[in-house]
Design a protein around this motif. Structure first.
Motif, PDB file in Angstrom:
ATOM      1  N   ILE A 296       0.818  -1.168  -0.036  1.00  0.00           N
ATOM      2  CA  ILE A 296       0.071  -0.006   0.083  1.00  0.00           C
ATOM      3  C   ILE A 296       0.908   1.195  -0.090  1.00  0.00           C
ATOM      4  O   ILE A 296       1.725   1.504   1.009  1.00  0.00           O
ATOM      5  CB  ILE A 296      -1.051   0.063   1.208  1.00  0.00           C
ATOM      6  N   ALA A 297       0.952   1.955  -1.191  1.00  0.00           N
ATOM      7  CA  ALA A 297       1.803   3.278  -1.180  1.00  0.00           C
ATOM      8  C   ALA A 297       1.281   4.236  -0.593  1.00  0.00           C
ATOM      9  O   ALA A 297       0.235   4.287   0.032  1.00  0.00           O
ATOM     10  CB  ALA A 297       1.872   3.491  -2.646  1.00  0.00           C
ATOM     11  N   PRO A 298       2.603   5.253  -0.073  1.00  0.00           N
ATOM     12  CA  PRO A 298       2.110   6.363   0.831  1.00  0.00           C
ATOM     13  C   PRO A 298       1.079   7.202   0.083  1.00  0.00           C
ATOM     14  O   PRO A 298       0.896   7.229  -1.175  1.00  0.00           O
ATOM     15  CB  PRO A 298       3.395   7.009   0.595  1.00  0.00           C
ATOM     16  N   GLY A 299       0.240   7.583   0.719  1.00  0.00           N
ATOM     17  CA  GLY A 299      -0.782   8.508   0.204  1.00  0.00           C
ATOM     18  C   GLY A 299      -2.221   7.947  -0.201  1.00  0.00           C
ATOM     19  O   GLY A 299      -2.915   8.597  -0.991  1.00  0.00           O
ATOM     20  N   SER A 300      -2.184   6.480  -0.198  1.00  0.00           N
ATOM     21  CA  SER A 300      -3.130   5.695  -0.982  1.00  0.00           C
ATOM     22  C   SER A 300      -4.581   6.105  -0.408  1.00  0.00           C
ATOM     23  O   SER A 300      -4.561   6.055   0.876  1.00  0.00           O
ATOM     24  CB  SER A 300      -2.826   4.398  -1.171  1.00  0.00           C
ATOM     25  N   LEU A 301      -5.567   5.772  -1.077  1.00  0.00           N
ATOM     26  CA  LEU A 301      -6.975   5.641  -0.590  1.00  0.00           C
ATOM     27  C   LEU A 301      -7.677   4.307  -0.940  1.00  0.00           C
ATOM     28  O   LEU A 301      -7.893   4.409  -2.165  1.00  0.00           O
ATOM     29  CB  LEU A 301      -7.790   6.839  -1.270  1.00  0.00           C
ATOM     30  N   VAL A 302      -7.584   3.352  -0.232  1.00  0.00           N
ATOM     31  CA  VAL A 302      -7.618   1.716  -0.439  1.00  0.00           C
ATOM     32  C   VAL A 302      -8.999   1.315   0.177  1.00  0.00           C
ATOM     33  O   VAL A 302      -9.011   1.413   1.407  1.00  0.00           O
ATOM     34  CB  VAL A 302      -6.698   0.973  -0.077  1.00  0.00           C
TER      35      VAL A 302
END
Length: 253
Positions: A33-39
């Protein structure tokens, strides 16, 4: 109120298996999960969605594999549990409950200063709870309680925010208001991961989705993950899963 400094805080799963009493609840999960993701995390009941959040929080240790927190201290993760897990019988006011969001910064035994009281008032205003400060949390409706939980998250000012069914059993207006807060966090480059059931909300508000069925069925852009074929496969996989199964042979090895 925001004091966050952008940082390269990522969450990685390396062949991760989580479970209870040596029985896997979610297994062989790998990804980042990359930084700044909205998941969004979606899947049928019993798919391991909440279990995965508890693993990230550190309250559930891996049976095998590992969770990698890149440039991220565990204390920088804020967690919103399901409403059903909140004990609302304890005689706390809305103000005192929200103020608990400052504990990480202030400690348990330090009093609040004028700036802290201002921040608490601003958090309550941000979720539409002005005038509720002295109300007991046990008297709140489901939507009001969820607003209170979001106000506490605002005060935690965390790099990573984990939400477990944040819009379950609340009214449409509250859902819309809280989704606006989620979008605001995303705009601030915070990482937000939410367990959700409403696929329309997922399609509308979450650009990335993880579809679980005790293991990863699909992970990527929401339009590619939330498809009839993938959802049907997830249902079949959960229905076929043996809840009493031990760790598989490669895990045991």
């Amino acid at each position: 109120m925001n004091t966050l400094r952008p940082r390269d805080a990522a969450i990685g799963f390396d062949n991760l298996t989580l479970g209870y009493d040596r029985h896997p609840a979610v297994h062989h999960v790998s990804g980042r999960i990359a930084p700044g993701s909205l998941v969004a995390i979606v899947g049928p009941n019993g798919a391991g969605k909440s279990t995965l959040l508890k693993g990230i929080m550190g309250t559930l240790k891996p049976l095998t594999g590992r969770i990698v927190l890149d440039n991220l201290d565990q204390r920088e993760i804020a967690y919103l549990p399901q409403l059903a897990e909140i004990d609302r019988s304890f005689p706390l006011s809305v103000y005192d409950f929200v103020a608990m969001g400052l504990w990480r910064r202030c400690g348990l035994f330090r009093g609040f200063g004028r700036g802290d009281h201002t921040r608490i008032s601003e958090a309550l205003a941000a979720v539409g709870l002005e005038g509720f400060e002295r109300r007991a949390i046990g008297t709140l409706s489901g939507g009001q309680m969820q607003r209170t939980l979001f106000a506490r998250l605002l005060l935690q000012d965390a790099s990573v925010i984990l939400l477990d069914e944040p819009f379950n059993a609340i009214d449409t207006k509250t859902t819309a208001d809280l989704l606006d807060l989620v979008a605001h966090w995303h705009a601030e480059k915070r990482t937000v991961v939410a367990v959700l059931h409403d696929l329309d909300t997922v399609r509308h508000a979450f650009p990335e989705t993880i579809l679980l069925a005790r293991e990863t069925v699909a992970w990527g852009p929401t339009r590619d993950v939330v498809t009839p074929e993938n959802l049907a496969a997830a249902r079949r996989m959960v229905e076929a899963f043996d809840r009493t199964a031990p760790l598989c042979a490669r895990d045991a090895a």
